[in-house]
Design an enzyme around this catalytic site. Structure first.
Site, PDB file in Angstrom:
ATOM      1  N   TYR A 118      -7.750   0.611  16.939  1.00  8.57           N
ATOM      2  CA  TYR A 118      -7.497  -0.773  16.566  1.00  8.57           C
ATOM      3  C   TYR A 118      -8.399  -1.725  17.348  1.00  8.57           C
ATOM      4  O   TYR A 118      -8.655  -1.488  18.533  1.00  8.57           O
ATOM      5  CB  TYR A 118      -6.034  -1.120  16.839  1.00  8.57           C
ATOM      6  CG  TYR A 118      -5.720  -2.533  16.452  1.00  8.57           C
ATOM      7  CD1 TYR A 118      -5.544  -2.861  15.122  1.00  8.57           C
ATOM      8  CD2 TYR A 118      -5.650  -3.529  17.408  1.00  8.57           C
ATOM      9  CE1 TYR A 118      -5.296  -4.168  14.743  1.00  8.57           C
ATOM     10  CE2 TYR A 118      -5.403  -4.839  17.033  1.00  8.57           C
ATOM     11  CZ  TYR A 118      -5.223  -5.150  15.699  1.00  8.57           C
ATOM     12  OH  TYR A 118      -4.984  -6.436  15.327  1.00  8.57           O
ATOM     13  N   TRP A 120     -10.700  -5.850  17.057  1.00 11.96           N
ATOM     14  CA  TRP A 120     -11.431  -6.827  16.258  1.00 11.96           C
ATOM     15  C   TRP A 120     -12.943  -6.626  16.288  1.00 11.96           C
ATOM     16  O   TRP A 120     -13.641  -7.113  15.419  1.00 11.96           O
ATOM     17  CB  TRP A 120     -11.107  -8.240  16.759  1.00 11.96           C
ATOM     18  CG  TRP A 120      -9.921  -8.834  16.085  1.00 11.96           C
ATOM     19  CD1 TRP A 120      -8.706  -8.237  15.882  1.00 11.96           C
ATOM     20  CD2 TRP A 120      -9.836 -10.135  15.515  1.00 11.96           C
ATOM     21  NE1 TRP A 120      -7.864  -9.097  15.230  1.00 11.96           N
ATOM     22  CE2 TRP A 120      -8.534 -10.275  14.997  1.00 11.96           C
ATOM     23  CE3 TRP A 120     -10.713 -11.207  15.416  1.00 11.96           C
ATOM     24  CZ2 TRP A 120      -8.102 -11.444  14.363  1.00 11.96           C
ATOM     25  CZ3 TRP A 120     -10.285 -12.372  14.793  1.00 11.96           C
ATOM     26  CH2 TRP A 120      -8.996 -12.482  14.273  1.00 11.96           C
TER      27      TRP A 120
HETATM   28  P1  PGD Z   1     -10.502  -7.604  21.573  1.00 11.60           P
HETATM   29  O1  PGD Z   1     -10.554  -8.211  22.927  1.00 11.60           O
HETATM   30  O2  PGD Z   1     -10.952  -8.454  20.419  1.00 11.60           O
HETATM   31  O3  PGD Z   1      -8.977  -7.215  21.367  1.00 11.60           O
HETATM   32  O4  PGD Z   1      -6.764  -6.784  20.365  1.00 11.60           O
HETATM   33  P2  PGD Z   1      -8.290  -6.285  20.287  1.00 11.60           P
HETATM   34  O5  PGD Z   1      -8.349  -4.890  20.787  1.00 11.60           O
HETATM   35  O6  PGD Z   1      -8.851  -6.552  18.934  1.00 11.60           O
HETATM   36  O7  PGD Z   1     -11.282  -6.233  21.576  1.00 11.60           O
HETATM   37  C1  PGD Z   1     -12.412  -5.988  20.797  1.00 11.60           C
HETATM   38  C2  PGD Z   1     -13.386  -5.115  21.566  1.00 11.60           C
HETATM   39  O8  PGD Z   1     -14.461  -4.788  20.698  1.00 11.60           O
HETATM   40  C3  PGD Z   1     -14.002  -5.763  22.781  1.00 11.60           C
HETATM   41  O9  PGD Z   1     -13.894  -4.920  23.897  1.00 11.60           O
HETATM   42  C4  PGD Z   1     -15.486  -5.933  22.391  1.00 11.60           C
HETATM   43  O10 PGD Z   1     -16.373  -5.849  23.479  1.00 11.60           O
HETATM   44  C5  PGD Z   1     -15.686  -4.770  21.439  1.00 11.60           C
HETATM   45  N1  PGD Z   1     -16.787  -4.902  20.501  1.00 11.60           N
HETATM   46  C6  PGD Z   1     -17.308  -6.034  19.987  1.00 11.60           C
HETATM   47  N2  PGD Z   1     -18.286  -5.721  19.114  1.00 11.60           N
HETATM   48  C7  PGD Z   1     -18.412  -4.375  19.079  1.00 11.60           C
HETATM   49  C8  PGD Z   1     -19.235  -3.466  18.351  1.00 11.60           C
HETATM   50  O11 PGD Z   1     -20.052  -3.815  17.532  1.00 11.60           O
HETATM   51  N3  PGD Z   1     -19.059  -2.143  18.578  1.00 11.60           N
HETATM   52  C9  PGD Z   1     -18.143  -1.702  19.450  1.00 11.60           C
HETATM   53  N4  PGD Z   1     -18.038  -0.396  19.595  1.00 11.60           N
HETATM   54  N5  PGD Z   1     -17.345  -2.545  20.161  1.00 11.60           N
HETATM   55  C10 PGD Z   1     -17.463  -3.859  19.957  1.00 11.60           C
HETATM   56  C11 PGD Z   1      -6.293  -7.939  19.712  1.00 11.60           C
HETATM   57  C12 PGD Z   1      -4.759  -7.874  19.511  1.00 11.60           C
HETATM   58  O12 PGD Z   1      -4.084  -8.116  20.734  1.00 11.60           O
HETATM   59  C13 PGD Z   1      -4.277  -8.808  18.503  1.00 11.60           C
HETATM   60  S1  PGD Z   1      -5.154  -8.953  17.023  1.00 11.60           S
HETATM   61  C14 PGD Z   1      -3.123  -9.495  18.648  1.00 11.60           C
HETATM   62  S2  PGD Z   1      -2.675 -10.687  17.500  1.00 11.60           S
HETATM   63  C15 PGD Z   1      -2.164  -9.222  19.700  1.00 11.60           C
HETATM   64  N6  PGD Z   1      -1.668 -10.385  20.360  1.00 11.60           N
HETATM   65  C16 PGD Z   1      -0.978 -10.282  21.500  1.00 11.60           C
HETATM   66  C17 PGD Z   1      -0.020 -11.270  21.956  1.00 11.60           C
HETATM   67  O13 PGD Z   1       0.236 -12.280  21.291  1.00 11.60           O
HETATM   68  N7  PGD Z   1       0.586 -11.065  23.136  1.00 11.60           N
HETATM   69  C18 PGD Z   1       0.369  -9.965  23.879  1.00 11.60           C
HETATM   70  N8  PGD Z   1       1.011  -9.816  25.049  1.00 11.60           N
HETATM   71  N9  PGD Z   1      -0.506  -9.024  23.472  1.00 11.60           N
HETATM   72  C19 PGD Z   1      -1.175  -9.134  22.310  1.00 11.60           C
HETATM   73  N10 PGD Z   1      -2.046  -8.147  21.929  1.00 11.60           N
HETATM   74  C20 PGD Z   1      -2.658  -8.101  20.595  1.00 11.60           C
END
Ligand code: PGD
Length: 782
Positions: A118, A120
């Protein structure tokens, strides 16, 4: 694409991020400024994190393997997260990955690979990391997958049973144009937090929410917000600050007034809904002896009964839209808030009318309210996954800790598979998952963890095999979303950093080693895929009779504009003709009572919306021990954990820690002052955070956003203090209910005390120790 594109010879070319379209200004191999797209009405401040992100010290410079794994081979290990790494070449990494994938598949079968992965990742239709990893694993025979998201875990399961869909509620929601022109009263549970509208999954070329709310008010419309955080609504409006987690009780009381004063729309409930009578038995207290009156709700929520009565009458008097943010379902019993929101709107009888009815997610992300485009998106085919095993996405620790155990999900009894390999690309479970101590114990179980990421995130540090990915700034792509008029040419701004590679090229090389290279690539380079996907998409637009440029013309121009459906009204067609446009529910109507859900017999999710007392709330027994209600919401200074090292995110930190907002009275009672560092703790864990005293937070409530990179004081201890302020060391890893098992990370009870000890250094962005081999022997660096 020419070489000049890749080297960034032509600076200030268009690019896209999840938080907006921009032009990248390049100098010395890095992006030094991200200039917002001129057509964006309200660009996101999160763009400020991009400058300097390519050559940041947190980048992974080359392939690396955890030393314990390299020396001892695959197997469970508590060394993950604290071991040093060994730098390897691409050829060695490719060989190791191919051998390990072969071993796991041959010995344990494809279901032993968890590829739920999972996250983004980045904007861009082709290089989208989840699509790449899923396609790759399907090429090898499949994987155990995950269902739904951390954003919408509860909604994704309950709303299809209530209104036949969950995605239409944001992708085909009533547009901002219609709301600003028609809504008299916008009643927002969770407010409409502008900070979240900066972000859109896949990108966005415009941010219209602020303007739409202003236009609504200028027309004479009013906004009523229910949130413990005053600033969840921007600008003028009536604000109520309830006890967190009590919105369903408030909505029930509003419904009670409508029902008892005859203000509900019986004919709409008869013609378009099923089960209102059954629900009304509960609402009026006939089935359980508890009328859900305003006085009852006042005891629970702290919102005055008289105010609720007055509001219910106002809601029935004009064109009213009820909205519920996604955060309200990211809690225990999270299914209830959207279900009750729809039920309240159905009682008002305005679903499907311009500016009336229900909305879910306005202010949760930019997409709700944006007009959709009528064409399918350019999409990388992911192939077919023959493995039947799956988990609700937030059950990852449950799965790893309990192989073979049964679990409930959406009316089914399923079994957790025995996972040997975890394959992650483009996500950060140390950001998104709850109860990090438990997550670390879970991640010690599999034989092998592979992580692709551009940065040394906490998840990369917990991997055995670390694959350095490019960022989107280093590669060309196409961006396009369901609700944006622009298809955008994402030009590469700079060369790939150090020894990083596009995920696609990594997967292609490993697939080739495993003899399925052609199946994965279909003989196309990245560039050929872009042209192929564009060509397919172009066919749909041409078939619609619209003009659309050739790929080269599009690439040089930077974007193509499409037509959009500006006057969309959610469920408008269903309202007009419910017989010929039925919803995809068993009855074809709105299921205020769902016989299917009722039939599952769950203790924690009945057949109609109802109030359940949560475990983590201020009036419960747990609050005796942990008397502050922490809201772990989305940050205003970054997207999730992405680019936490960027200027906008860092600018908000207090003595290097994530800011925590607390009401002046609660701060005074704990001798806390602005700028102090506090220890935030409960029986699951503790973290440090920087104190911001702010009376826009309700008394008894504190707010600490998600996304500070997990930074354990003692990396060998799963329960270590996080010195940086990651709230997921505190949050519970329990599902919303047996129905959806959505994530419940939004709410948690805590206590706070001033931290007077020596402040530990922030090391989250420092790479781990990496041993580089040389002819003279190993050389350590960090
Ligand atoms: P990001 O920090 O966006 O978090 O959780 P998610 O895991 O999506 O992580 C994306 C990662 O992808 C980053 O490490 C980035 O460096 C990497 N990345 C970017 N581009 C690339 C690429 O091209 N290739 C590769 N291999 N990696 C890449 C999000 C999730 O967290 C979501 S959607 C929600 S809504 C939740 N919200 C909450 C909340 O409200 N409260 C708590 N306590 N926790 C939550 N967690 C959830």
């Amino acid at each position: 694409m020419t070489d000049a594109d890749r080297t960034g010879a032509a600076a200030r070319r268009p690019h896209m991020s999840h938080w907006g379209m921009f032009e990248a200004e390049v100098a010395d191999g890095d992006v030094v400024a991200a200039h917002p797209f001129v057509g964006d009405a309200d660009p996101s401040p999160v763009l400020g994190n991009i400058a300097g992100s390519v050559r940041n010290k947190a980048r992974i410079t080359g392939p690396a393997v955890r030393r314990g794994w390299l020396e001892n081979g695959p197997g469970p290990s508590s060394g993950r997260g604290c071991d040093e790494f060994v730098s390897v070449g691409w050829e060695e990494l490719t060989e190791l990955l191919a051998n390990e994938l072969r071993r796991v598949v041959e010995r344990h079968g494809n279901s032993a690979i968890y590829g739920g992965s999972y996250g983004w990742a980045s904007a861009g239709r082709f290089h989208h990391a989840q699509s790449q990893v899923h396609r790759f694993l399907n090429t090898l025979g499949g994987y155990t997958r995950s269902a739904h998201s951390y954003s919408l875990g509860a909604t994704g399961v309950v709303m299809p049973r209530v209104v036949g869909t969950h995605w239409k509620m944001f992708a085909r929601s009533t547009s901002w144009k219609i709301i600003s022109e028609h809504t008299d009263l916008l009643v927002c549970f969770g407010g409409v937090p502008l900070k979240n509208t900066g972000v859109n999954h896949g990108g966005t070329s415009d941010h219209p929410t602020r303007g739409a709310l202003d236009a609504l008010r200028q027309r004479g419309g009013s906004i009523v917000s229910f949130s413990p955080l005053h600033d969840d609504l921007h600008g003028a409006g009536e604000r109520h600050a309830p006890v967190p987690g009590t919105d369903v009780a408030i909505m029930l009381a509003l419904g009670y007034v409508l029902a008892t004063e005859g203000l509900h729309d019986s004919s709409f409930l008869d013609s378009h809904c099923v089960g209102y009578d059954r629900f009304e038995e509960y609402l009026l207290g006939r089935s359980d002896g508890v009328p859900k009156s305003p006085e009852w709700a006042e005891q629970i929520s702290g919102i005055g009964a008289a105010e609720l009565v007055a509001l219910a009458r106002r809601m029935a008097a004009g064109r009213t839209m009820v909205t519920v943010t996604w955060s309200l379902q990211r809690v225990r019993y999270g299914e209830q808030a959207p279900w009750m929101g729809v039920t309240l709107a159905a009682m008002l009888g305005q679903i499907g009318l311009p500016g009336g009815g229900f909305g879910h997610g306005y202010g949760s992300m930019n997409e709700p309210g944006l007009a959709p485009v009528p064409y399918p998106l350019p999409t990388l085919p992911q192939g077919i996954n023959p493995v039947r095993d799956f988990i609700p996405v937030s059950a990852v620790s449950d799965m790893l800790l309990n192989p073979g155990a049964p679990f409930d999900y959406d009316g089914r009894r399923l079994t957790y598979p025995d996972i040997r390999m975890v394959y992650w690309a483009g996500g950060n479970p140390f950001h998104h998952h709850q109860d990090i101590g438990r997550l670390r114990r879970a991640l010690a179980r599999p034989d092998t963890i592979v992580v692709h990421d551009p940065y040394w995130t906490p998840m990369a540090r917990h991997a055995d095999v670390v694959v350095p990915s490019t960022t989107s700034l280093e590669r060309a792509d196409i961006s396009c979303t369901r609700n944006d008029p622009l298809l955008v040419a994402m030009h590469a701004a700079v060369e790939p950093y150090a020894d990083s590679r596009d995920d696609y090229d990594t997967f292609a090389a490993v697939a080739a080693k495993l003899g399925v290279g052609e199946k994965f690539t279909e003989g196309r380079s990245s560039q050929q895929w872009l042209e192929h996907l564009y060509g397919q998409w172009r066919g749909h637009v041409l078939a619609d009779g619209a003009r659309v440029p050739s790929f080269d013309e599009f690439w040089n121009r930077g974007h193509v504009r499409m037509r959009t459906e500006e006057d969309l009204i959610l469920f408008g067609d269903f309202r007009t003709d419910p017989v010929n446009n039925p919803l995809s529910t068993p009855s074809g109507r709105i299921e205020i009572f769902s016989a299917d859900i009722d039939g599952f017999g769950y203790e924690d999710c009945a057949g109609h919306p109802r109030w359940y007392e949560p475990e983590e709330w201020l009036s419960g027994a747990r609050a005796q021990q942990f008397p502050l209600h922490l809201i772990a919401n989305q940050p205003r200074t970054r997207l999730h954990s992405q680019l936490d090292h960027g200027a906008t995110s860092q600018g908000s930190k207090i003595r290097g820690r994530e800011p925590l907002r607390i009401h002046p009275d609660d701060a005074a009672g704990r001798a806390l002052e602005d700028g102090d560092v506090a220890r935030v703790f409960n029986d699951r864990g503790a973290c440090l955070a920087g104190v911001v005293i702010d009376d826009s937070v309700r008394r008894g409530v504190v707010q600490l956003s998600t996304g500070a990179w997990y930074d354990p004081l003692d990396a060998s201890d799963p329960d270590s203090l996080c010195v940086h302020g990651n709230p997921n060391v505190l949050t519970p890893d329990v599902g919303t209910s047996s129905l959806a098992r959505g994530c419940t990370g939004q709410h948690v009870l805590v206590e706070i005390e001033r931290y007077d000890g020596d402040l530990p250094q922030i090391r989250a962005f420092d790479p781990p120790t990496i041993i580089r081999r040389s002819a003279a022997g190993p050389v350590r660096s960090n």
